[in-house]
Design an enzyme around this catalytic site. Structure first.
Site, PDB file in Angstrom:
ATOM      1  N   ASP A 196     -28.897 -99.620 -72.804  1.00  0.00           N
ATOM      2  CA  ASP A 196     -28.778 -98.511 -73.743  1.00  0.00           C
ATOM      3  C   ASP A 196     -28.146 -99.020 -75.027  1.00  0.00           C
ATOM      4  OD1 ASP A 196     -28.580 -95.956 -74.906  1.00  0.00           O
ATOM      5  OD2 ASP A 196     -26.613 -95.620 -74.022  1.00  0.00           O
ATOM      6  N   ASP A 229     -26.858 -97.539 -78.598  1.00  0.00           N
ATOM      7  CA  ASP A 229     -26.520 -96.289 -79.282  1.00  0.00           C
ATOM      8  C   ASP A 229     -25.943 -96.638 -80.643  1.00  0.00           C
ATOM      9  OD1 ASP A 229     -25.384 -93.894 -80.185  1.00  0.00           O
ATOM     10  OD2 ASP A 229     -24.966 -93.220 -78.144  1.00  0.00           O
ATOM     11  N   ASP A 280     -24.443-100.711 -74.267  1.00  0.00           N
ATOM     12  CA  ASP A 280     -23.427 -99.893 -73.599  1.00  0.00           C
ATOM     13  C   ASP A 280     -23.279-100.409 -72.163  1.00  0.00           C
ATOM     14  OD1 ASP A 280     -21.766 -97.963 -72.600  1.00  0.00           O
ATOM     15  OD2 ASP A 280     -22.972 -96.261 -73.240  1.00  0.00           O
TER      16      ASP A 280
END
Length: 392
Positions: free
Chosen positions: A98, A100, A295
């Site tokens: 992930d 972000d 992440d």
């Protein structure tokens, strides 16, 4: 969010889902499913521990329930609808990454626009894919725009599906450059000794073939190219900005680079002790420039729930969209994920948080109050809590 706004968004999400084609992930019936409905109140309530058997056909479920957010698990289970993780019977898990924009070191929150944040996130995505494809040799990758502020990458390679958390954390540390030591990147080889020296000398090199060593080599050579293009006084000043490099070492390193450029191109960093020290110092810049700031908890969690590609993101109204590998460079996260359902007509919204909106190739600067805007802009503003539905 007012009830009129909530009802409007829920209805339009349903209109979208009744027209959309959503492909579930592999082994969909072995995964846990979860969703967040359009409930009243300031918070969101996750409904989880569902199986595909509980939901029914995914497209029917989406059209019927019109959820705000939809998720499925990275994990595959014997009993995906069991109410506790221990009762599910874990079989394996995808390796999920992930990215972000909110968490990227290069993003300045409050200063960077949404478009600038997403552009920096795509740069990080390309670095991540370089690690996954070149360093690890993975080819079964699914790249997804999250519909919000970043990207997901799903790796379903059979070799990694049974990795436990600690092994997944080692992968995280590698792509983030955590704990990377310069000496681990350097190869040593014996070379013939000089006259009067009985033992062979050691030559230290950086591999130019791949991995962090090749990244360190590319960065080092780029710094050398910059130095050699400068006036000598400017190059020496630049070198002395590095800790531990005084005028004498700066002069020695610059002369060594100028006299041994071909050896440096080949990876030899033993052209002078001062240059070796410089190459070691540059590792910090290499990690900062080339790491993929993923992440960590998402990748190490074998039970993680992740957004369903083809669903809508309830915080933006944009589609959670799969991206073919060859289309990533051309992918525009502010154009391509705009649902066709929300294009082609205007609606009235009451803007509560004005400012810049960049979407679908257009830029809008909106003031607070009632505004007539393209529906995809209105949905975006309402989903992000920047507007309420106005009266038509």
């Amino acid at each position: 969010m007012e009830e009129r706004t909530r009802a409007y968004l829920r209805g339009r999400f349903g209109d979208h889902y009744r027209q959309a084609s959503v492909t579930p992930p592999p082994a969909a019936n072995e995964r846990e499913w979860g969703f967040i409905p359009w409930t009243e109140g300031p918070g969101e309530t996750m409904v989880r521990h569902r199986s595909l058997l509980d939901l029914g056909e995914i497209e029917d479920f989406l059209g019927r329930r019109k959820p705000r957010h939809v998720y499925f698990s990275a994990g595959r289970y014997d009993e995906p609808s069991a109410s506790t993780m221990s009762d599910k019977g874990w079989r394996s898990s995808d390796l999920v990454f992930d990215l972000d924009a909110d968490h990227l070191p290069s993003v300045v929150l409050g200063e960077d626009s949404y478009a600038e944040m997403l552009a920096k996130c795509k740069d990080a995505l390309l670095r991540l894919l370089d690690f996954l494809e070149e360093d690890f040799g993975f080819d079964d990758l699914t790249v997804v725009f999250s519909g919000g502020r970043g990207y997901h990458v799903h790796v379903r390679d059979e070799r990694i599906r049974h990795l436990e958390r600690d092994a997944r954390r080692e992968i995280v540390d590698y792509v983030r450059g955590i704990g990377l030591e310069f000496d681990e990147l350097v190869d040593e080889e014996s070379v013939a000794g000089t006259a009067g020296r009985s033992s062979p000398a050691q030559k230290r090199t950086l591999s130019t073939e791949g991995g962090w060593s090749a990244r360190a080599h590319r960065h080092m050579l780029a710094v050398v190219d910059d130095l050699l293009a400068m006036e000598e006084a400017d190059a020496l000043d630049r070198l002395q900005e590095y800790d531990g490099i005084g005028e004498g070492k700066a002069t020695a390193a610059l002369n060594a680079a100028r006299s041994n450029y071909e050896q440096l191109e080949a990876g030899n960093i033993d052209v002078h002790p001062a240059f070796y020290q410089l190459a070691k110092i540059l590792l910090h810049e290499v990690v900062a420039a080339d790491n993929a700031p993923i992440d960590e908890p998402v990748t190490t969690d074998t039970n993680r729930l992740i957004r369903l590609p083809g669903s809508l993101h309830g915080g933006s109204g944009l589609e959670v969209q799969r991206i073919d590998r060859e289309d990533i460079d051309a992918f525009d996260p502010l154009v391509d994920p705009v649902p066709e359902t929300f294009r082609g007509h205007d609606i009235t919204v009451e803007v509560t948080d004005g400012g810049l909106v960049e979407l679908d190739g257009d830029s809008f600067t909106l003031e607070a109050g009632n505004q007539t805007v393209p529906e995809h802009v209105g949905v975006f503003l309402m989903a992000r809590g920047r507007a309420e539905k106005g009266k038509e």
